[in-house]
Design a protein around this motif. Sequence first.
Motif, short mmCIF file in Angstrom:
data_model
loop_
_atom_site.label_atom_id
_atom_site.label_comp_id
_atom_site.label_asym_id
_atom_site.label_seq_id
_atom_site.Cartn_x
_atom_site.Cartn_y
_atom_site.Cartn_z
N ARG A 44 -6.80 0.91 -22.65
CA ARG A 44 -8.05 0.44 -22.03
C ARG A 44 -8.80 -0.50 -22.98
NH1 ARG A 44 -9.76 6.43 -19.83
NH2 ARG A 44 -9.00 6.24 -17.69
N THR A 45 -8.90 -0.09 -24.23
CA THR A 45 -9.60 -0.90 -25.22
C THR A 45 -8.94 -2.27 -25.39
OG1 THR A 45 -10.29 1.09 -26.40
CG2 THR A 45 -10.36 -0.99 -27.62
N GLN A 46 -7.62 -2.30 -25.37
CA GLN A 46 -6.87 -3.54 -25.56
C GLN A 46 -6.81 -4.41 -24.31
OE1 GLN A 46 -2.96 -2.54 -27.31
NE2 GLN A 46 -3.92 -0.62 -27.94
N GLY A 47 -7.28 -3.91 -23.19
CA GLY A 47 -7.23 -4.67 -21.95
C GLY A 47 -5.89 -4.62 -21.25
N ILE A 48 -4.98 -3.77 -21.71
CA ILE A 48 -3.70 -3.59 -21.03
C ILE A 48 -3.94 -2.99 -19.66
CG2 ILE A 48 -1.53 -2.29 -21.10
CD1 ILE A 48 -1.67 -2.61 -24.19
N LEU A 49 -4.91 -2.08 -19.59
CA LEU A 49 -5.36 -1.53 -18.31
C LEU A 49 -6.75 -2.06 -18.03
CD1 LEU A 49 -4.32 2.23 -18.68
CD2 LEU A 49 -3.25 0.51 -17.21
N THR A 50 -6.95 -2.53 -16.80
CA THR A 50 -8.29 -2.97 -16.38
C THR A 50 -8.66 -2.25 -15.10
OG1 THR A 50 -7.39 -4.83 -15.13
CG2 THR A 50 -8.02 -5.25 -17.42
N ARG A 51 -9.95 -2.12 -14.89
CA ARG A 51 -10.43 -1.36 -13.73
C ARG A 51 -11.08 -2.31 -12.74
NH1 ARG A 51 -13.47 4.44 -14.29
NH2 ARG A 51 -13.71 4.87 -12.07
N ASP A 52 -10.71 -2.19 -11.47
CA ASP A 52 -11.32 -3.03 -10.45
C ASP A 52 -12.77 -2.63 -10.24
OD1 ASP A 52 -9.23 -4.82 -9.64
OD2 ASP A 52 -8.19 -3.09 -8.80
N ALA A 53 -13.58 -3.62 -9.89
CA ALA A 53 -15.03 -3.40 -9.79
C ALA A 53 -15.39 -2.49 -8.62
CB ALA A 53 -15.74 -4.74 -9.66
N GLY A 54 -14.65 -2.56 -7.54
CA GLY A 54 -14.98 -1.76 -6.37
C GLY A 54 -13.77 -1.01 -5.85
N PRO A 55 -13.97 -0.17 -4.85
CA PRO A 55 -12.85 0.60 -4.30
C PRO A 55 -11.79 -0.32 -3.71
CG PRO A 55 -14.97 1.47 -3.55
CD PRO A 55 -15.24 0.16 -4.20
N CYS A 56 -10.54 -0.01 -3.96
CA CYS A 56 -9.43 -0.80 -3.45
C CYS A 56 -8.31 0.11 -2.96
CB CYS A 56 -8.85 -1.71 -4.55
SG CYS A 56 -9.95 -3.03 -5.11
N ALA A 57 -7.52 -0.41 -2.05
CA ALA A 57 -6.22 0.18 -1.73
C ALA A 57 -5.17 -0.73 -2.36
CB ALA A 57 -6.03 0.24 -0.21
N TYR A 58 -4.08 -0.14 -2.79
CA TYR A 58 -3.03 -0.91 -3.47
C TYR A 58 -1.74 -0.72 -2.69
CZ TYR A 58 -6.54 -0.78 -7.12
OH TYR A 58 -7.72 -0.90 -7.82
N VAL A 59 -1.24 -1.78 -2.12
CA VAL A 59 -0.06 -1.72 -1.26
C VAL A 59 1.17 -2.06 -2.09
CG1 VAL A 59 1.07 -2.69 0.78
CG2 VAL A 59 -1.40 -2.26 0.80
N LEU A 60 2.19 -1.23 -1.96
CA LEU A 60 3.44 -1.42 -2.71
C LEU A 60 4.61 -1.48 -1.74
CD1 LEU A 60 5.15 -1.33 -5.40
CD2 LEU A 60 5.25 1.14 -5.05
N ARG A 61 5.40 -2.55 -1.86
CA ARG A 61 6.66 -2.64 -1.12
C ARG A 61 7.80 -2.58 -2.13
NH1 ARG A 61 7.01 -7.39 2.89
NH2 ARG A 61 7.18 -8.67 1.00
N THR A 62 8.69 -1.61 -1.95
CA THR A 62 9.84 -1.43 -2.85
C THR A 62 11.12 -1.72 -2.08
OG1 THR A 62 8.70 0.23 -4.19
CG2 THR A 62 11.09 0.23 -4.27
N THR A 63 11.92 -2.61 -2.63
CA THR A 63 13.19 -3.00 -2.00
C THR A 63 14.33 -2.55 -2.91
OG1 THR A 63 12.12 -4.94 -1.01
CG2 THR A 63 14.53 -4.91 -1.06
N SER A 64 15.28 -1.82 -2.34
CA SER A 64 16.36 -1.29 -3.17
C SER A 64 17.65 -1.20 -2.37
CB SER A 64 15.98 0.08 -3.73
OG SER A 64 15.66 0.97 -2.68
N GLY A 65 18.77 -1.15 -3.10
CA GLY A 65 20.07 -1.00 -2.49
C GLY A 65 20.51 0.45 -2.48
N PHE A 66 21.40 0.79 -1.55
CA PHE A 66 21.87 2.15 -1.39
C PHE A 66 23.39 2.21 -1.52
CE2 PHE A 66 17.68 2.12 0.34
CZ PHE A 66 17.17 3.38 0.04
N GLU A 67 23.91 3.42 -1.62
CA GLU A 67 25.33 3.63 -1.88
C GLU A 67 26.21 3.04 -0.79
OE1 GLU A 67 28.15 7.35 -3.38
OE2 GLU A 67 26.27 7.75 -2.34
N ASP A 68 25.69 2.96 0.44
CA ASP A 68 26.49 2.42 1.54
C ASP A 68 26.47 0.90 1.60
OD1 ASP A 68 23.94 1.89 2.43
OD2 ASP A 68 24.06 3.11 4.24
N GLY A 69 25.81 0.26 0.64
CA GLY A 69 25.75 -1.19 0.58
C GLY A 69 24.55 -1.80 1.27
N SER A 70 23.75 -1.01 1.94
CA SER A 70 22.58 -1.53 2.64
C SER A 70 21.44 -1.78 1.66
CB SER A 70 22.13 -0.56 3.72
OG SER A 70 21.73 0.68 3.15
N VAL A 71 20.51 -2.64 2.06
CA VAL A 71 19.28 -2.92 1.29
C VAL A 71 18.11 -2.67 2.21
CG1 VAL A 71 17.95 -4.66 0.07
CG2 VAL A 71 20.44 -4.62 -0.16
#
Length: 379
Positions: A44-71
């Motif tokens: 936090r002191t070094q600025g590696i982590l910063t805090r948003d000024a107001g409430p937020c939602a954070y949307v994450l999309r993760t794309t990965s491959g599977f054993e059957d070859g699908s993505v």
Amino acid sequence: MIGPAQRAALAAQDPANVVRVDLPVAPEGGDPYEEAARLLSGWRTQGILTRDAGPCAYVLRTTSGFEDGSVRARTGAFLAVSAEPFAEGRVLPHERTHRGPKEDRRRLTHATACNLSPVFLLAPDSRGELAASLARVTAAEPWARAEAIGASHEVWVVGGEDAPRIAAAAGAEPAYIADGHHRYETSIVIREEAPAAWRAGARRTLAHVVSFRDPGLEILPTHRVVEGRKLAVEEVLAAAAPYFEPASREGATLTLVFGDGSQAPVALRSDADLSAATDLPAHPAVRSLAVAVCDAVMVKVVASSLQGGAPGLRYTPVEAEARAAARDDAVAFAILLPPTRLEEVKRVADAGEVMPPKSTFFAPKVPTGVVLRPLAGES
């Protein structure tokens, strides 16, 4: 999910890799939880982590491959979810927890005053509002992209009026825990014992919420590797005959794999006398699960009778690894399981029951470090 070797490899990648805080290792003779707090404060002191000024939602999309070859791509939102007892009926579990992991998370939370790893929740989203909101967000360019542990991750930061709309859609119905039962139960304890400085923030905990409608929502099976005396297919099928009958792979309850490479799909007999399977759960929502039949009948009755006692078990979500393990001299045979279906998870949770251990493997795992939630100053 992270063992010592992977933990060391991740920590070596960067001085600010989140594994250093989430799985802290103290200098010799030190307290690992104090080390986590020291590192987090420094970031936090070094600025590696910063805090948003107001409430937020954070949307994450993760794309990965599977054993059957699908993505496949899975999309969810990091939100602050009320930490409340299961008896309230708004967050529903399907697993039994253990004291050790909860005490570890409790001590880490007290030391850092921060939610580090999120709970993974599933929202029924019967009206499709959460899925629609996330689709609108992800139509824009992401705020950040990253590659980590075999997957691609994209992040969107959502503020203003859109953030509470996403939260409302996610919380419109009771949510189901996919992963993170220990973390959620710990958050309930923390809510009651939090110090005054962050008691308000402890009313909620960090969660990653995904809609039931998400096309990338994937549950992998966790296959069993039965250790002990090497067994031939004829020997196992003879012992299993009172309980199982041959089946097609598609109609099988289980598929047995042997050291010579042969396999035998089998289905539970409708007329089987299961009185010897004393560990088979009574409730039909659990009793009907392939994983329950595997553990209570195939392992604890059939394999135990052949080995002269309860055999050891190893687990893997990778079918190729289970097949390869069957060739080991110290392995009797391997058991391939079908994946537990989402509706089965819901049915067990709605009944107030729990699944056998290693019943679900939601893939990919939600990454730690995308969002951390400090408890001080939160409401």
